[in-house]
Design an enzyme around this catalytic site. Structure first.
Site, mmCIF file in Angstrom:
data_model
loop_
_atom_site.group_PDB
_atom_site.id
_atom_site.type_symbol
_atom_site.label_atom_id
_atom_site.label_comp_id
_atom_site.label_asym_id
_atom_site.label_seq_id
_atom_site.Cartn_x
_atom_site.Cartn_y
_atom_site.Cartn_z
ATOM 1 N N SER A 32 36.967 34.526 42.571
ATOM 2 C CA SER A 32 36.632 35.914 42.888
ATOM 3 C C SER A 32 35.766 36.537 41.796
ATOM 4 C CB SER A 32 37.909 36.737 43.049
ATOM 5 O OG SER A 32 38.713 36.220 44.084
ATOM 6 N N ARG A 62 35.163 33.473 61.095
ATOM 7 C CA ARG A 62 35.784 34.558 60.336
ATOM 8 C C ARG A 62 35.040 35.875 60.558
ATOM 9 N NH1 ARG A 62 37.404 32.529 54.405
ATOM 10 N NH2 ARG A 62 38.518 34.535 54.483
ATOM 11 N N SER A 75 39.287 43.007 51.805
ATOM 12 C CA SER A 75 38.746 43.904 50.783
ATOM 13 C C SER A 75 37.325 43.516 50.403
ATOM 14 C CB SER A 75 39.632 43.877 49.538
ATOM 15 O OG SER A 75 39.628 42.586 48.946
ATOM 16 N N SER A 95 44.642 43.879 50.043
ATOM 17 C CA SER A 95 44.294 43.196 48.785
ATOM 18 C C SER A 95 43.621 44.148 47.800
ATOM 19 C CB SER A 95 43.395 41.982 49.072
ATOM 20 O OG SER A 95 44.027 41.073 49.942
ATOM 21 N N ASP A 128 46.883 35.894 49.029
ATOM 22 C CA ASP A 128 46.430 34.516 48.806
ATOM 23 C C ASP A 128 47.538 33.640 48.238
ATOM 24 O OD1 ASP A 128 43.916 34.729 49.842
ATOM 25 O OD2 ASP A 128 42.864 34.838 47.924
ATOM 26 N N LYS A 165 41.974 34.104 57.457
ATOM 27 C CA LYS A 165 41.421 33.435 56.285
ATOM 28 C C LYS A 165 40.733 32.143 56.745
ATOM 29 C CE LYS A 165 43.035 36.258 53.028
ATOM 30 N NZ LYS A 165 42.206 36.881 51.969
ATOM 31 N N LYS A 210 36.755 23.250 47.606
ATOM 32 C CA LYS A 210 36.288 24.629 47.803
ATOM 33 C C LYS A 210 36.477 25.467 46.552
ATOM 34 C CE LYS A 210 37.142 28.690 50.738
ATOM 35 N NZ LYS A 210 35.765 28.954 51.176
#
Length: 412
Positions: A11, A110, A157, A183, A297, A324, A394
């Site tokens: 993030s 998504r 978010s 979040s 998460d 997700k 990932k």
């Protein structure tokens, strides 16, 4: 005691790349995460004409406050949600240009609509080529004037984060009224990082005001990933061990470090200093009811150790985990049931009863967090396998090696 050096936060790395690209000057990122997601992000920046130089522990990004150096580009965002949501927003601020964005089949499923509708409200010429509110999409940039808008960030978010980071690049700034927010700690990461790059942003409740003016290049250290650390913290609590993660201490930006508060409530001993966090097993885990809206998460991490608690574990307010990389709530429920564990679910909750899990092949649904969470279960259930163990690339390509070392007999 085992000391685990966790890779950099996904993030934080993604936000830092956006901010560095938008800043005036050359930014150096220290200890950024190297993974499929962040490689996809840097590849996307390169296709948009930003210069990114990568060294083993530091990346250099030459910022362009005026936007991409190319007027046409096609960007494939891979599986990365931050890539797929942040880069079209960055491109929209360009004075002119046509930019097409696509993504993997997983990412195409998504949702994106709250963000793209907000961009359209701001005057951005944006067209979805297939299903409305999903990739692929094309942005025909002509700059963004700014203004006032209302946003529903109840699914992710990241919609709010993308718009906040756009704010200083607009002509008049932004004022965003948020009706629903999930979040929330991730938004606090965004605000802190924007200020580190020189932005003027103010939060008053669920109203955010971002003044125009751009960003300044800086040297920015990326802290370890708190979501990734959760697997090692949970493993310590489950197996009678003690583990320390340096770099995630009292000043950490990431809300997912609050997962250690959940472990403390279950009986683990947790110590957090300015240098790092230590979790030590006390030999027992008790059940609990916990709201995980802001740290969702880590919901799969808790679900993976829940069968070993002395009473049921009920996790509430996690509806956003259904959109997700996969429907994580059902993925956890399905895998636990395959192990013989009693599980109940609702629209936004999961309740897991104590039991003795039997080995099975984990249905990963291509989701890195499902693999890494059930790797913790595997510490107590020999014989667990995965239908796609490699999807951890990932966010943590070396996860299996790192976790095997941690789990080895006599380690620590």
């Amino acid at each position: 005691m085992t000391v685990i050096h966790v890779p950099g936060s996904k993030s934080v790395t993604a936000r830092a790349l956006f901010l560095a690209a938008a800043a005036d000057g050359t930014t150096t990122l220290l200890r950024p995460l190297l993974s499929d997601d962040t490689e996809g992000f840097t590849e996307g920046l390169t296709r948009l004409g930003y210069a990114v130089t990568r060294e083993p522990d530091r990346w250099h990004v030459e910022g362009r406050p005026e936007g991409p150096s190319v007027t046409e580009a096609e960007v494939h965002c891979r599986d990365g949600a931050t890539t797929a949501r942040f880069l079209p927003t960055l491109a929209a601020a360009a004075a002119s240009g046509t930019y097409r964005f696509d993504a993997s089949a997983q990412m195409r499923r998504r949702p994106l609509a709250p963000l793209t509708e907000a961009l359209r409200t701001l005057g951005v010429d944006l067209r979805h080529e297939g299903a409305e509110g999903h990739h692929p999409l094309t942005v025909r940039a002509s700059g963004v004037k700014g203004g006032e808008l209302t946003l529903d960030a109840g699914q992710s978010s990241q919609y709010l984060t993308a718009l906040l980071m756009l704010g200083p690049l607009t002509a008049e700034g932004l004022r965003i009224h948020v009706t629903e927010l999930v979040s929330a700690p991730y938004v606090e990461i965004t605000l802190s990082m924007m200020r580190s790059f020189g932005a003027d942003v103010v939060r008053e409740g669920n109203t955010f005001t971002v003044r125009p003016g751009g960003y300044r290049a800086t040297t920015y250290a990326v802290e370890p990933d708190a979501s990734t650390a959760s697997y090692f913290f949970a493993a310590a609590a489950l197996t009678g061990r003690e583990v320390t993660v340096p770099g995630l201490g009292t000043g950490a930006l990431q809300g997912d470090l609050r997962f250690t508060d959940v472990l403390r409530r279950m009986g683990a001993d947790v110590t957090t200093t300015d240098r790092g966090t230590t979790v030590r097993s006390t030999g027992t885990l008790t059940g609990l009811t916990v709201t995980m809206r802001d740290i969702s998460d880590t919901m799969p991490t808790l679900a993976a150790i829940a069968p070993f608690a002395s009473s049921p574990v009920r996790i509430e307010d996690v509806a956003n985990t259904r959109v997700k990389e996969c429907d994580r709530l059902e993925a956890c429920a399905g895998n636990l049931r395959a192990m013989g564990i009693t599980v109940r679910t609702g629209p936004d909750w999961i309740e897991i009863h104590p039991g003795t899990p039997r080995p099975t092949e984990i249905a990963t649904h291509g989701d890195h967090r499902i693999v890494m969470s059930f790797a913790v279960t595997a510490l107590r259930v020999p014989g667990i396998g995965y239908d796609d163990p490699g999807c951890v690339r990932k966010t943590f390509p070396g996860f299996h090696e790192a976790f095997a070392g941690f789990a080895a007999p006599g380690a620590g």
